[in-house]
Write a protein that holds these residues in place. Structure first.
Motif, PDB file in Angstrom:
ATOM      1  N   GLY A   1      10.886  51.394   6.443  1.00 31.99           N
ATOM      2  CA  GLY A   1      11.998  51.372   5.137  1.00 31.99           C
ATOM      3  C   GLY A   1      13.212  50.703   5.461  1.00 31.99           C
ATOM      4  N   SER A   2      14.188  51.063   4.434  1.00 31.79           N
ATOM      5  CA  SER A   2      15.500  50.358   4.460  1.00 31.79           C
ATOM      6  C   SER A   2      16.281  50.743   5.641  1.00 31.79           C
ATOM      7  CB  SER A   2      16.193  50.963   3.280  1.00 31.79           C
ATOM      8  OG  SER A   2      17.441  50.692   3.532  1.00 31.79           O
ATOM      9  N   GLY A   3      16.756  50.005   6.498  1.00 30.29           N
ATOM     10  CA  GLY A   3      17.482  50.152   7.624  1.00 30.29           C
ATOM     11  C   GLY A   3      16.881  50.248   8.913  1.00 30.29           C
ATOM     12  N   ALA A   4      15.342  50.016   8.792  1.00 25.90           N
ATOM     13  CA  ALA A   4      14.539  50.325  10.094  1.00 25.90           C
ATOM     14  C   ALA A   4      15.160  49.517  11.145  1.00 25.90           C
ATOM     15  CB  ALA A   4      13.182  49.822   9.651  1.00 25.90           C
ATOM     16  N   GLU A   5      15.335  48.163  11.091  1.00 31.75           N
ATOM     17  CA  GLU A   5      15.761  47.495  12.276  1.00 31.75           C
ATOM     18  C   GLU A   5      17.000  48.169  13.090  1.00 31.75           C
ATOM     19  OE1 GLU A   5      15.538  43.304  12.158  1.00 31.75           O
ATOM     20  OE2 GLU A   5      13.708  43.354  11.016  1.00 31.75           O
TER      21      GLU A   5
ATOM     22  N   VAL B   1      10.304  49.004  19.494  1.00 28.91           N
ATOM     23  CA  VAL B   1      10.375  49.818  18.267  1.00 28.91           C
ATOM     24  C   VAL B   1       9.707  48.808  17.163  1.00 28.91           C
ATOM     25  CG1 VAL B   1      12.071  50.259  16.298  1.00 28.91           C
ATOM     26  CG2 VAL B   1      12.863  50.333  18.807  1.00 28.91           C
ATOM     27  N   LEU B   2       8.682  49.378  16.405  1.00 30.75           N
ATOM     28  CA  LEU B   2       7.857  48.793  15.471  1.00 30.75           C
ATOM     29  C   LEU B   2       8.496  48.826  14.333  1.00 30.75           C
ATOM     30  CD1 LEU B   2       4.276  49.821  16.708  1.00 30.75           C
ATOM     31  CD2 LEU B   2       5.543  47.959  17.387  1.00 30.75           C
ATOM     32  N   THR B   3       8.787  47.910  13.707  1.00 30.40           N
ATOM     33  CA  THR B   3       9.580  48.312  11.973  1.00 30.40           C
ATOM     34  C   THR B   3       8.832  47.662  10.972  1.00 30.40           C
ATOM     35  OG1 THR B   3      10.996  46.127  12.170  1.00 30.40           O
ATOM     36  CG2 THR B   3      11.911  47.883  13.229  1.00 30.40           C
ATOM     37  N   ALA B   4       9.080  48.252   9.927  1.00 30.81           N
ATOM     38  CA  ALA B   4       8.278  47.490   8.519  1.00 30.81           C
ATOM     39  C   ALA B   4       9.208  48.228   7.395  1.00 30.81           C
ATOM     40  CB  ALA B   4       6.871  48.178   8.140  1.00 30.81           C
ATOM     41  N   ASP B   5       9.509  47.204   6.551  1.00 29.97           N
ATOM     42  CA  ASP B   5      10.182  47.574   5.213  1.00 29.97           C
ATOM     43  C   ASP B   5       9.173  47.058   4.217  1.00 29.97           C
ATOM     44  OD1 ASP B   5      11.988  48.482   3.726  1.00 29.97           O
ATOM     45  OD2 ASP B   5      13.588  47.160   4.087  1.00 29.97           O
ATOM     46  N   ALA B   6       9.318  47.680   3.000  1.00 29.12           N
ATOM     47  CA  ALA B   6       8.585  47.372   1.647  1.00 29.12           C
ATOM     48  C   ALA B   6       9.082  48.389   0.832  1.00 29.12           C
ATOM     49  CB  ALA B   6       6.940  47.459   2.206  1.00 29.12           C
ATOM     50  N   PRO B   7       9.009  47.952  -0.481  1.00 34.85           N
ATOM     51  CA  PRO B   7       9.320  48.968  -1.669  1.00 34.85           C
ATOM     52  C   PRO B   7       8.653  50.187  -1.559  1.00 34.85           C
ATOM     53  CG  PRO B   7       8.983  46.671  -2.362  1.00 34.85           C
ATOM     54  CD  PRO B   7       8.433  46.636  -0.955  1.00 34.85           C
TER      55      PRO B   7
ATOM     56  N   VAL C   1      12.460  44.778  19.425  1.00 33.39           N
ATOM     57  CA  VAL C   1      11.905  45.079  17.834  1.00 33.39           C
ATOM     58  C   VAL C   1      10.728  44.129  17.462  1.00 33.39           C
ATOM     59  CG1 VAL C   1      12.584  44.916  15.415  1.00 33.39           C
ATOM     60  CG2 VAL C   1      14.344  45.791  17.297  1.00 33.39           C
ATOM     61  N   GLU C   2       9.716  44.734  17.111  1.00 34.67           N
ATOM     62  CA  GLU C   2       8.703  43.855  16.706  1.00 34.67           C
ATOM     63  C   GLU C   2       8.228  44.468  15.310  1.00 34.67           C
ATOM     64  OE1 GLU C   2       5.008  44.330  19.170  1.00 34.67           O
ATOM     65  OE2 GLU C   2       6.329  43.815  21.068  1.00 34.67           O
ATOM     66  N   ALA C   3       7.689  43.450  14.534  1.00 32.22           N
ATOM     67  CA  ALA C   3       7.473  43.514  13.076  1.00 32.22           C
ATOM     68  C   ALA C   3       5.967  43.963  13.119  1.00 32.22           C
ATOM     69  CB  ALA C   3       7.392  42.337  12.120  1.00 32.22           C
ATOM     70  N   LEU C   4       5.841  45.166  12.150  1.00 29.97           N
ATOM     71  CA  LEU C   4       4.568  45.765  12.246  1.00 29.97           C
ATOM     72  C   LEU C   4       3.887  45.433  10.698  1.00 29.97           C
ATOM     73  CD1 LEU C   4       2.641  48.066  12.991  1.00 29.97           C
ATOM     74  CD2 LEU C   4       3.974  49.713  11.710  1.00 29.97           C
ATOM     75  N   ALA C   5       2.741  44.830  10.827  1.00 30.68           N
ATOM     76  CA  ALA C   5       2.152  44.581   9.621  1.00 30.68           C
ATOM     77  C   ALA C   5       1.296  45.679   8.843  1.00 30.68           C
ATOM     78  CB  ALA C   5       1.139  43.164   9.965  1.00 30.68           C
ATOM     79  N   VAL C   6       1.729  45.818   7.795  1.00 28.88           N
ATOM     80  CA  VAL C   6       1.136  47.220   6.961  1.00 28.88           C
ATOM     81  C   VAL C   6       0.571  46.599   6.024  1.00 28.88           C
ATOM     82  CG1 VAL C   6       1.625  49.147   6.025  1.00 28.88           C
ATOM     83  CG2 VAL C   6       2.968  48.440   8.049  1.00 28.88           C
ATOM     84  N   THR C   7      -0.684  46.957   5.828  1.00 29.73           N
ATOM     85  CA  THR C   7      -1.386  46.717   4.556  1.00 29.73           C
ATOM     86  C   THR C   7      -1.706  47.975   3.611  1.00 29.73           C
ATOM     87  OG1 THR C   7      -2.865  44.954   5.792  1.00 29.73           O
ATOM     88  CG2 THR C   7      -3.704  45.678   3.402  1.00 29.73           C
TER      89      THR C   7
END
Ligand code: FAD
Length: 320
Positions: A38-42, A56-62, A167-173
């Motif tokens: 979510g917002s501020g994850a990074e 730290v795996l991060t993902a942001d999405a509405p 920090v690594e981006a996490l791909a979420v479906t």
């Protein structure tokens, strides 16, 4: 060393204390990998790295923006599949327990909720729980799948343990369940400026002895002199003197602060269930035979309307 997933509870990048406690416990059983959504994850990464997160795996999405749980479960499952961890640790909040339970079902694993301690064992992490209104302490481990464990706030110290925190981006479906529900409106509660009850280091609670909603100002004044949260017994809540969100006990919240001060509370087993693991317990009660005195570290036999204001004044004076 095996990785241990830690679900991060944060508000716009400010990591909440129970997550830092989870990192302490995670380091006992492996290398903590934090999952911030979510917002501020990074923005959580620096704090998480200071407390031992190697990644730290991060993902942001509405989808994460509101208080919906399923999108977060989708993300935690994606993190689980990307890491094959030795355990998944989640804070024991109402939301955390729902996330953990849903994840455990999806990945076919056992779950332990409301742990108060965690250690490495020969056959996987061993969790300590306080059960039957805190009458017993049990140690258990998950025998099927990857242990999913929720841990109560204030169960472990917050420890500085600098780590990479890459920090690594996490791909979420997102699945259809994640997008099928929408929050249409929400009204924030007026802030009291006091700490959250389950996270507070000090809790000052009032019971039937407070004898009226207006008298809770005496309890609040003591709480404010200590920077504490305010709790209430069910008798006080049922009488309409204080909100149910502040109830401590079996059918309220469980707290485990450094200091718990009970005023005008008899110490029924259902109340004890929610506060018995507090580190230091103080009770103020005019009945010397009140069962709460069996439990306390310090007891004051007296009228709370005399004792509590004096205590508040003394604390204010000493604080200068
Ligand atoms: P009381 O038991 O009436 O005690 C009041 C105390 O205040 C007395 O000891 C009295 O001596 C003292 N007192 C009175 N005046 C003063 C004064 N001026 N100065 C100092 N002392 C004074 N209870 C909870 O708290 N939390 C729960 O989550 C909860 N869940 C429950 C679930 C179930 C299924 C059931 C059956 C009960 C539950 N209860 C719960 C209720 C519990 O059994 C008790 O009834 C309740 O905790 C009593 O609250 P109390 O101590 O404030 O009131």
């Amino acid at each position: 060393m095996a990785e241990v997933l830690v679900y991060v509870d944060h508000v716009d990048g400010a990591v909440r204390k129970p997550t830092l406690e989870l990192l302490t416990l995670a380091r006992r059983i492996g290398e903590p990998v934090a999952v911030a959504l979510g917002s501020g994850a990074e923005a959580t990464a620096a704090t998480l790295a200071e407390h031992g997160a190697v990644k730290v795996l991060t993902a942001d999405a509405p989808e994460f923006a509101d208080y919906l749980v399923v999108p977060k479960v989708d993300a935690l499952q994606a993190a689980y599949e990307a890491t094959s961890p030795a355990a998944v640790l989640v804070p024991s909040s109402a939301e955390g327990k729902e996330i953990a339970a849903r994840l455990a079902v999806r990945i076919g694993s056992g779950i332990i909720t409301d742990a108060i301690d965690l250690e490495a064992g020969d056959e996987g992490p061993v969790a300590t729980q306080s059960v039957f209104a805190a009458a017993f302490t049990t140690k258990s481990r998950v025998s099927k799948g990857t242990p999913v464990i929720t841990v109560k706030p204030n169960s472990a110290p917050v420890e500085a343990a600098p780590a990479a925190g890459a920090v690594e981006a996490l791909a979420v479906t997102f699945g259809s369940a994640a997008t099928g529900t929408k929050i249409v409106s929400r009204t924030p509660r007026e802030s009291t400026g006091r700490p959250e009850l389950t996270e507070a280091a000090i809790v000052v609670s009032g019971g039937r002895g407070v004898n009226g909603a207006e008298n809770f100002s005496v309890i609040e004044a003591l709480a404010d002199s200590l920077g504490a949260a305010v709790g209430a017994s069910r008798a006080a809540v049922d009488a309409g003197w204080y909100p149910h969100s502040n109830q401590v006990g079996q059918t309220g919240k469980s707290v485990s602060p450094q200091l718990y001060i009970a005023s005008g509370i008899s110490g029924a087993i259902q109340h004890r269930a929610g506060m018995q693991t507090s580190k230091t317990i103080v009770a103020i009660n005019k009945d010397a035979e009140a069962p709460i005195f069996d439990l306390v570290d310090y007891g004051v036999v007296g009228d709370l309307f005399e004792v509590v204001p004096q205590l508040t004044e003394e604390i204010k004076t000493r604080k200068g």
